[in-house]
Scaffold this motif. Structure first.
Motif, PDB file in Angstrom:
ATOM      1  N   GLU A  40      92.701 -14.795  31.403  1.00 27.47           N
ATOM      2  CA  GLU A  40      92.147 -13.787  30.437  1.00 27.47           C
ATOM      3  C   GLU A  40      91.498 -14.665  29.177  1.00 27.47           C
ATOM      4  N   TYR A  41      92.286 -15.749  29.112  1.00 29.98           N
ATOM      5  CA  TYR A  41      91.875 -16.504  27.545  1.00 29.98           C
ATOM      6  C   TYR A  41      90.902 -17.718  27.905  1.00 29.98           C
ATOM      7  N   ALA A  42      90.426 -17.785  29.288  1.00 26.19           N
ATOM      8  CA  ALA A  42      89.383 -18.854  29.405  1.00 26.19           C
ATOM      9  C   ALA A  42      88.021 -18.602  28.935  1.00 26.19           C
ATOM     10  N   VAL A  43      87.618 -19.670  28.597  1.00 24.55           N
ATOM     11  CA  VAL A  43      86.082 -19.504  28.081  1.00 24.55           C
ATOM     12  C   VAL A  43      85.234 -20.737  28.805  1.00 24.55           C
ATOM     13  N   PHE A  44      84.021 -20.602  28.948  1.00 22.53           N
ATOM     14  CA  PHE A  44      83.446 -21.669  29.546  1.00 22.53           C
ATOM     15  C   PHE A  44      83.024 -22.668  28.354  1.00 22.53           C
ATOM     16  N   TYR A  45      83.218 -23.861  28.688  1.00 29.57           N
ATOM     17  CA  TYR A  45      82.776 -24.889  27.418  1.00 29.57           C
ATOM     18  C   TYR A  45      82.125 -26.034  28.002  1.00 29.57           C
ATOM     19  N   PRO A  46      80.823 -26.414  27.487  1.00 25.08           N
ATOM     20  CA  PRO A  46      80.075 -25.414  26.491  1.00 25.08           C
ATOM     21  C   PRO A  46      79.770 -24.341  26.900  1.00 25.08           C
ATOM     22  N   PRO A  47      79.097 -23.273  26.092  1.00 21.97           N
ATOM     23  CA  PRO A  47      78.666 -22.080  26.577  1.00 21.97           C
ATOM     24  C   PRO A  47      77.893 -22.054  27.612  1.00 21.97           C
ATOM     25  N   ASN A  48      77.181 -23.018  28.035  1.00 21.61           N
ATOM     26  CA  ASN A  48      76.228 -22.876  29.191  1.00 21.61           C
ATOM     27  C   ASN A  48      76.816 -23.447  30.361  1.00 21.61           C
ATOM     28  N   GLY A  49      77.907 -24.296  30.360  1.00 19.64           N
ATOM     29  CA  GLY A  49      78.549 -24.727  31.335  1.00 19.64           C
ATOM     30  C   GLY A  49      78.126 -26.262  31.601  1.00 19.64           C
ATOM     31  N   VAL A  50      77.395 -26.776  31.034  1.00 18.88           N
ATOM     32  CA  VAL A  50      76.764 -28.090  31.268  1.00 18.88           C
ATOM     33  C   VAL A  50      77.022 -29.125  30.260  1.00 18.88           C
ATOM     34  N   ILE A  51      77.932 -30.139  30.669  1.00 16.63           N
ATOM     35  CA  ILE A  51      78.146 -31.065  29.486  1.00 16.63           C
ATOM     36  C   ILE A  51      76.859 -32.200  29.752  1.00 16.63           C
ATOM     37  N   PRO A  52      76.341 -32.564  28.551  1.00 17.89           N
ATOM     38  CA  PRO A  52      75.355 -33.454  28.530  1.00 17.89           C
ATOM     39  C   PRO A  52      75.794 -34.819  28.827  1.00 17.89           C
ATOM     40  N   PHE A  53      74.976 -35.633  29.557  1.00 24.05           N
ATOM     41  CA  PHE A  53      75.336 -36.988  29.601  1.00 24.05           C
ATOM     42  C   PHE A  53      74.477 -37.756  29.099  1.00 24.05           C
ATOM     43  N   HIS A  54      74.724 -39.438  29.094  1.00 21.32           N
ATOM     44  CA  HIS A  54      73.640 -40.341  28.626  1.00 21.32           C
ATOM     45  C   HIS A  54      72.545 -40.250  29.463  1.00 21.32           C
ATOM     46  N   GLY A  55      71.408 -39.875  29.007  1.00 20.72           N
ATOM     47  CA  GLY A  55      70.114 -39.669  29.587  1.00 20.72           C
ATOM     48  C   GLY A  55      69.697 -38.514  29.924  1.00 20.72           C
ATOM     49  N   PHE A  56      70.417 -37.384  29.471  1.00 22.91           N
ATOM     50  CA  PHE A  56      70.125 -36.014  29.704  1.00 22.91           C
ATOM     51  C   PHE A  56      68.843 -35.715  29.014  1.00 22.91           C
ATOM     52  N   SER A  57      68.846 -36.255  27.948  1.00 17.47           N
ATOM     53  CA  SER A  57      67.503 -35.664  26.905  1.00 17.47           C
ATOM     54  C   SER A  57      66.179 -36.135  27.525  1.00 17.47           C
ATOM     55  N   MET A  58      66.342 -37.124  28.377  1.00 18.07           N
ATOM     56  CA  MET A  58      65.130 -37.620  29.066  1.00 18.07           C
ATOM     57  C   MET A  58      64.651 -36.430  30.159  1.00 18.07           C
ATOM     58  N   TYR A  59      65.451 -35.359  30.535  1.00 17.17           N
ATOM     59  CA  TYR A  59      64.814 -34.456  31.173  1.00 17.17           C
ATOM     60  C   TYR A  59      63.702 -33.496  30.414  1.00 17.17           C
ATOM     61  N   VAL A  60      64.008 -33.430  29.135  1.00 19.99           N
ATOM     62  CA  VAL A  60      63.264 -32.642  27.982  1.00 19.99           C
ATOM     63  C   VAL A  60      62.304 -33.412  27.936  1.00 19.99           C
ATOM     64  N   ALA A  61      62.338 -34.751  27.605  1.00 18.55           N
ATOM     65  CA  ALA A  61      61.247 -35.569  26.592  1.00 18.55           C
ATOM     66  C   ALA A  61      59.765 -35.510  27.521  1.00 18.55           C
ATOM     67  N   PRO A  62      59.669 -35.492  28.595  1.00 20.99           N
ATOM     68  CA  PRO A  62      58.239 -35.534  29.313  1.00 20.99           C
ATOM     69  C   PRO A  62      57.726 -34.379  28.746  1.00 20.99           C
ATOM     70  N   LEU A  63      58.539 -33.145  28.966  1.00 20.64           N
ATOM     71  CA  LEU A  63      57.721 -31.788  28.636  1.00 20.64           C
ATOM     72  C   LEU A  63      57.295 -31.640  27.314  1.00 20.64           C
ATOM     73  N   CYS A  64      57.635 -32.564  26.417  1.00 12.44           N
ATOM     74  CA  CYS A  64      57.102 -32.413  24.940  1.00 12.44           C
ATOM     75  C   CYS A  64      55.596 -32.799  25.096  1.00 12.44           C
ATOM     76  N   PHE A  65      55.216 -33.490  26.004  1.00 12.17           N
ATOM     77  CA  PHE A  65      53.839 -33.904  26.106  1.00 12.17           C
ATOM     78  C   PHE A  65      52.972 -32.477  26.432  1.00 12.17           C
ATOM     79  N   LEU A  66      53.486 -31.614  26.901  1.00 10.70           N
ATOM     80  CA  LEU A  66      52.778 -30.284  27.582  1.00 10.70           C
ATOM     81  C   LEU A  66      52.941 -29.213  26.665  1.00 10.70           C
ATOM     82  N   TYR A  67      53.998 -29.344  25.925  1.00  3.08           N
ATOM     83  CA  TYR A  67      54.263 -27.780  25.209  1.00  3.08           C
ATOM     84  C   TYR A  67      54.645 -28.175  23.850  1.00  3.08           C
ATOM     85  N   HIS A  68      53.725 -27.717  23.055  1.00  2.00           N
ATOM     86  CA  HIS A  68      54.202 -27.848  21.486  1.00  2.00           C
ATOM     87  C   HIS A  68      54.809 -26.825  20.860  1.00  2.00           C
ATOM     88  N   GLU A  69      54.881 -25.663  21.444  1.00  4.69           N
ATOM     89  CA  GLU A  69      55.608 -24.695  20.989  1.00  4.69           C
ATOM     90  C   GLU A  69      57.094 -24.664  21.298  1.00  4.69           C
TER      91      GLU A  69
END
Lengths: 423, 464
Positions: free
Chosen positions: B291-320
C-alpha cells in the motif's frame, strides 16, 4: 623558367603557412623579391598609400584590395549601399522598387544605420519614432565585438551629441567614429539561442565582378539563451555571437565551439519551416551578398594585383529575412576547434587555388577565370562577364539541393521581371 | 477458422475497450451529438447518416488512425487463460532474467547443434531471428528496383526520375491524413520538408489543447518538485548532447523534455507490453508494504548514459516543445524502450544482438572469426550503436533516413542489419587489425556513412 613562388606574410597562422609550404613555395621577407604577400590590413594601407609610391610588378599578388574599407568599414559600407540604392532609383531600375511604406522591396537588407556623431540629429529623429526600440553601437574601425554595446535610451549616447555640438570641424580620428544601427531584436532562435552566419566570399575582380561563395559557411551560436529583456542588454553572452566573446563564457565548449555547419541549418529549416521558404532564404542571402559587392564595385580600386576573401556576417530574423551586419576584410584564421582548423585550412587552400592558378608564379595579366575543377568548395556566386554574355531565356531555377544558381550567374541589372521569380 | 475469428473478436473488444477511455471517443461523441443539427441527418436512417457524416468530415479517418496506432503496439493474441505477465514476455526464462545474471534457456542443450549452428557470438540464446532471404522479403521496399530517398535524391540524379513524384505522393498522403498509408510511404524515405508531419501522422500525434495542457502541467511539476533522477538527466545531457556537433544547440529543449518525461505517469501504461517492470520505492518505514509503494521515478524509467540521445535528433524536426515531447514519448513507448529491456521480442535488444551476430557470422564468416580470434567480438563494438539507435554516431540527415524506416516497418531490426552492413563495408580494414582497440578505431567514425546505399548493398547486392 618556372621558379618557386616566393611568399611573405605578416599573419603567422598555421592554416596559411601549411598551405604555402605544401605547395613548395619559398618564404622570403618583404624586402626581398616576393610573388605572394598575405597581408594584414595595416600593411595594405602602407603598400598602396600615396607616400610610399610602391609599385607592384606583374608577378606580384596581394590578398587585399587597396580600398577594401569601402566595404569592410561599417560606416562606409552603409554609405555605399545607400548611394547605390539612390542611383538605381534615379535610373528607374525595378530593383529599386519600394513598397507602400517607402521601404525598398529588394534592397532593404541593411538595418537602419546612422553615423555618429555626424548623423546624430537624424538618428534622434528616427529614435523618437519608435522609442522602445533597441539600437546597437559599433565602433567603425574595430573587430571581434570590441567596443560594442546596446542602448535603449538617448541618454546612453549623449556623449556623441555633445561632441558634435562643440566641435566646429571634424576633429575625431576615425577610431572614435561609431555607427548606430537598429538592433534586430527578433532574431531567428534555434534551441532558444541566437546565432549568426559567417560566410566566406572570394572576389577576384570587381570590374567585371567575379565572386565565389564558400559552400562551408557556419553558424555561430551564443552560449546563453536569448532574451530581448532589457535587463540583459548588458549581457554580451546573450547578444554577441563573436567567438572572441563567446569563448570566455562559462558554457563555451571546445569540441564544437558553438558552431553549426550551414548544412545543419538548412536541414533544420527545411524540416521545421519547409523547403520553399528555406530555398528562398538562401537565395536572398546570395542576393544581398552580390548586391553589396555591386554597390562598392564602382568605387573600388580594381587593382589587378589583388584578390580578397571576405567574411560576411549575416543575421536571420524570425520572419526568415536575412540582414547584412558587416563584411570583414580579415576574417579570423584562428581555429577554435579541430573542425575549425580543417575548415580554415581548406578555405585557404581553395582560395589559393583560385587566386594563384596551378600554384605557379602569378601573372597579373591573366583573365582571372579559373577552370571549374579548381574551385574546390567554392561555387560561382556571380560572374558579370558570363551574366552579360548569356541570352534572355537562361534557366534561373536551380535544383533543390544545390544552394546556388547555375554557372551563368544572375543578371540582376538587366531589369527583366525574371529576377523576381523567387520573391 | 473459428480460433482466428474468436482471436479477432477478442482483439477488437480489447481495442474498443482501450479507445473508449480516450479523448478521441469523447470527441466523436460530441461530434455525433452536434451533427444532429445538420439537415442531412434523418431520424429514420440515423446510424447510416452519422456514419456518412463521419466519413466525409475526416473523423472516420481519425478513428482509423487510432485503431491502427493501437494495433502497432498490440501484443500478439494469446491464450485466454494466459496471465498478464505473458503479454509482457511469453518466455519464462526471459521474465526471470529481468535481474540479469546469465541468460540461458533451460530447455536448450548446446549439443543439439544441427538446428542451431554453433554460434560464435556472445548471445547464446536461441531466439528466432530472420535470415537474409526473410529480411529481403520484409524490407522489400528497400530493394534495388525501388526508388529511395537517401540514394535517388542525390544531386547527380535528376529529380524527375523519382524525387519529384515521391514528394508529390507524400503531400497527398498528408492531405488524406491516413496513418497506414503514411507508414507504407515512408519505407522509401521521407522528404525533409514533410518528415515532421509524417512522423506525427504515423505516431498518431495531433496536438490537441488537452495535450498542451498536460505538458504544461508536467512543466509545473518540474518547477515545484525536484527528483533525484533530475541529476542523472543533467549529467547525461552534459556528457553526451552538449558535446555533439549537431545537438549541442538543443540542450535546453532536452532538459525540458526529459525532466517532464520523468514525471509523466502515463508512460507507465507501456509496461503492459514491456517485459520490464517499473522500479518501486516504498514510503519511509514501510518497506515491503504494497500500500505504501510508489513507482520511482513517476514514469518508471530510470535514465541512463546516452538516454538524451533518443530525444536529440527529434529537435531537428519539432521546434515546439509540447509537440517535441509528445513525439518523443510515443517513440519511446513504441520503440526505444525495447532497446534497454530484456525480452524475446524480435525488436528487443537481445534479438537485435543475435540478429547482428548471426548475419555477420553467416555472411562474413572470415571476418567474424578473425575478430573473435583477436579478442574483438563484433558485438562489443556494435552494441552501443544499436542501443542508441545510431543516434550520435551517424550524421543527422542519415539518422533521420534510418529512423524513417524504423517507423515504416514498425521494427528495430534495421538497426542490426545496418550494424552488420557497416562491418561489411569496412571489412577490408578490419581484416588487418590485430586488437580490439584497433578494430574500435576503424569503426570509430561513422559520420560520413550513407545508410541507404549500405543497407541496399548488404541486403540486395551481396552474393549470399
Amino acid at each position: 623558367m618556372a621558379g618557386k613562388v616566393k611568399w611573405v606574410t605578416d599573419i603567422e597562422k598555421s592554416v596559411l603557412i601549411n598551405n604555402f609550404e605544401k605547395r613548395g613555395w619559398v618564404q622570403v621577407t618583404e624586402n626581398e623579391d616576393w610573388n605572394f604577400y598575405w597581408m594584414s590590413v595595416q600593411t595594405i594601407r602602407n603598400v598602396f598609400s600615396v607616400e610610399t609610391g610602391y609599385r607592384l610588378s606583374d608577378d606580384q599578388i596581394v590578398n587585399h584590395f587597396p580600398n577594401h574599407y569601402e566595404l569592410t568599414r561599417k560606416d562606409l559600407m552603409v554609405k555605399n549601399i545607400k548611394r547605390y540604392r539612390k542611383e538605381l532609383e534615379k535610373e528607374g531600375s525595378p530593383l529599386a522598387e519600394k513598397d507602400e511604406s517607402g521601404k525598398y522591396l529588394y534592397l532593404d537588407f541593411v538595418p537602419v544605420t546612422y553615423m555618429l556623431p555626424a548623423d546624430y540629429n537624424l538618428f534622434v529623429e528616427e529614435f523618437r519614432k519608435s522609442p522602445s526600440s533597441t539600437w546597437i553601437m559599433k565602433p567603425c574601425g574595430k573587430a571581434q565585438g570590441k567596443g560594442i554595446f546596446l542602448i535603449n535610451k538617448l541618454s546612453q549616447i549623449k556623449k556623441w551629441s555633445r561632441d558634435s555640438k562643440t566641435s566646429s570641424f571634424m576633429t575625431q580620428s576615425t577610431k572614435e567614429a561609431y555607427v548606430i544601427s537598429l538592433y534586430i531584436n527578433n532574431p531567428l532562435l534555434i534551441g532558444g539561442r541566437k546565432f549568426d552566419l559567417r560566410l566566406y566570399v572570394l572576389v577576384s575582380t570587381y570590374r567585371p565582378l567575379r565572386c565565389y561563395m564558400y559552400k562551408l559557411g557556419f553558424c555561430r551560436f551564443c552560449t546563453v539563451k536569448y532574451t530581448p529583456s532589457t535587463s540583459e542588454l548588458d549581457n554580451m553572452f546573450v547578444h554577441l555571437t563573436n567567438v572572441a566573446i563567446q569563448k570566455h563564457g562559462e558554457d563555451y565548449n571546445h569540441i564544437h565551439g558553438g558552431k553549426w555547419t550551414v548544412h545543419n541549418l538548412r536541414l533544420y529549416l527545411e524540416s521545421t519551416r519547409g523547403k520553399e521558404v528555406t530555398s528562398r532564404l538562401f537565395d536572398e542571402i546570395h542576393w544581398i551578398i552580390v548586391q553589396s559587392l555591386k554597390a562598392v564595385a564602382p568605387v573600388m580600386n580594381n587593382d589587378k594585383h589583388c584578390f580578397e576573401c571576405y567574411g560576411y556576417d549575416i543575421i536571420i530574423d524570425d520572419k526568415l529575412k536575412p540582414w547584412l551586419i558587416e563584411v570583414n576584410a580579415s576574417p579570423s584564421l584562428t581555429s577554435s576547434t579541430a573542425n575549425d582548423r580543417i575548415l580554415k585550412y581548406n578555405l585557404i587552400n581553395d582560395t589559393l587555388n583560385i587566386a594563384v592558378p596551378n600554384g605557379e608564379i602569378p601573372d597579373c595579366k591573366w583573365n582571372k577565370s579559373p577552370p571549374k575543377e579548381v574551385l574546390g568548395n567554392y561555387e560561382i556566386l556571380y560572374d558579370e562577364e558570363l551574366a552579360q554574355g548569356d541570352g534572355p531565356d537562361r534557366e534561373l531555377r536551380s535544383r533543390p539541393g544545390q544552394s546556388l544558381g547555375p554557372r551563368g550567374g544572375r543578371s540582376r541589372d538587366s531589369g527583366r521581371t525574371v529576377l523576381t521569380t523567387w520573391k | 477458422m473459428l480460433q482466428e475469428e474468436s482471436d479477432l473478436a477478442l482483439i477488437i473488444a480489447q481495442i474498443v475497450q482501450k479507445l473508449k477511455g480516450s479523448n478521441l471517443y469523447a470527441q466523436l461523441e460530441r461530434q455525433a451529438w452536434a451533427s444532429l443539427q445538420r439537415p442531412e441527418i434523418k431520424l429514420e436512417s440515423l446510424k447510416e447518416d452519422i456514419k456518412e457524416f463521419f466519413k466525409i468530415s475526416g473523423w472516420e479517418k481519425k478513428l482509423q488512425n487510432a485503431v491502427y496506432s493501437e494495433l502497432s503496439v498490440f501484443p500478439l493474441p494469446s491464450h485466454p487463460a494466459a496471465p498478464p505477465e505473458h503479454l509482457k514476455e511469453p518466455l519464462v526464462y526471459m521474465r526471470k532474467a529481468q535481474v540479469l545474471i546469465n541468460l540461458r534457456n533451460p530447455n536448450y542443450e548446446n549439443g543439439d547443434s544441427h538446428s542451431f549452428r554453433t554460434h560464435l557470438g556472445l548471445i547464446q540464446v536461441p531466439l528466432k531471428v530472420k535470415d537474409i532471404p526473410e529480411l529481403k522479403e520484409f524490407f522489400v521496399e528497400l530493394g534495388l528496383t525501388a526508388g529511395q530517398l537517401g540514394i535517388d535524391d542525390s544531386t547527380q540524379v535528376p529529380p524527375e526520375l523519382f524525387e519529384n513524384e515521391h514528394v508529390r505522393i507524400g503531400q497527398k498522403v498528408l492531405s488524406e491524413q491516413d496513418s497506414a498509408a503514411a507508414q507504407q510511404y515512408i519505407r522509401q524515405g521521407s522528404p525533409t520538408a514533410l518528415r515532421a508531419e509524417l512522423w506525427a501522422l504515423i505516431l498518431n500525434i495531433s496536438s490537441q489543447p488537452e495535450d498542451i495542457l498536460y505538458y504544461e502541467q508536467l512543466k509545473t511539476n518540474v518547477i515545484q518538485h525536484d527528483l533525484l533522477v533530475d541529476s542523472l538527466i543533467y549529467k547525461d545531457v552534459k556528457l553526451t548532447a552538449s558535446n555533439d556537433d549537431y545537438y549541442f544547440v538543443f540542450e535546453d529543449y532536452l532538459y525540458q523534455v526529459l525532466l517532464c518525461f520523468s514525471r509523466d505517469t502515463s508512460v507507465l501504461g507501456h509496461f503492459a507490453y514491456n517485459s520490464a517492470s517499473p522500479p518501486k520505492s516504498y514510503i519511509r518505514g514501510k518497506l515491503g508494504l504494497e500500500e505504501y509503494a510508489v513507482f520511482y521515478p513517476p514514469n518508471g524509467v530510470i535514465p541512463f548514459h546516452g538516454f538524451s540521445m533518443y530525444v536529440a535528433p527529434l529537435c531537428f524536426l519539432y521546434h515546439e516543445p509540447s509537440k517535441l515531447y509528445q513525439i518523443f514519448r510515443e517513440m519511446y513507448v513504441r520503440f526505444f524502450f525495447r532497446l534497454h529491456s530484456i525480452s524475446s521480442h524480435p525488436s528487443g535488444i537481445v534479438s537485435l544482438c543475435l540478429l547482428f551476430e548471426t548475419l555477420l557470422q553467416t555472411y562474413l564468416p572470415q571476418l567474424f572469426y578473425h575478430l573473435r580470434e583477436i579478442g574483438a567480438q563484433p558485438l562489443r563494438i556494435s552494441f552501443k550503436w544499436m542501443v542508441r539507435a545510431f543516434s550520435g554516431y551517424l550524421a543527422t540527415d542519415q539518422l533521420l533516413l534510418l529512423w524513417d524506416r524504423i517507423l515504416g516497418y514498425n521494427s528495430l531490426e534495421i538497426l542490426a542489419v545496418l550494424a552488420a552492413a557497416v562491418f561489411a563495408f569496412r571489412a577490408v580494414n578490419l581484416m588487418e587489425v590485430t586488437s580490439l582497440a584497433a578494430a574500435e578505431a576503424v569503426l570509430a567514425d561513422l559520420s560520413t556513412l550513407k545508410v541507404m546505399p549500405l543497407l541496399q548493398i548488404f541486403l540486395f547486392a551481396t552474393v549470399t
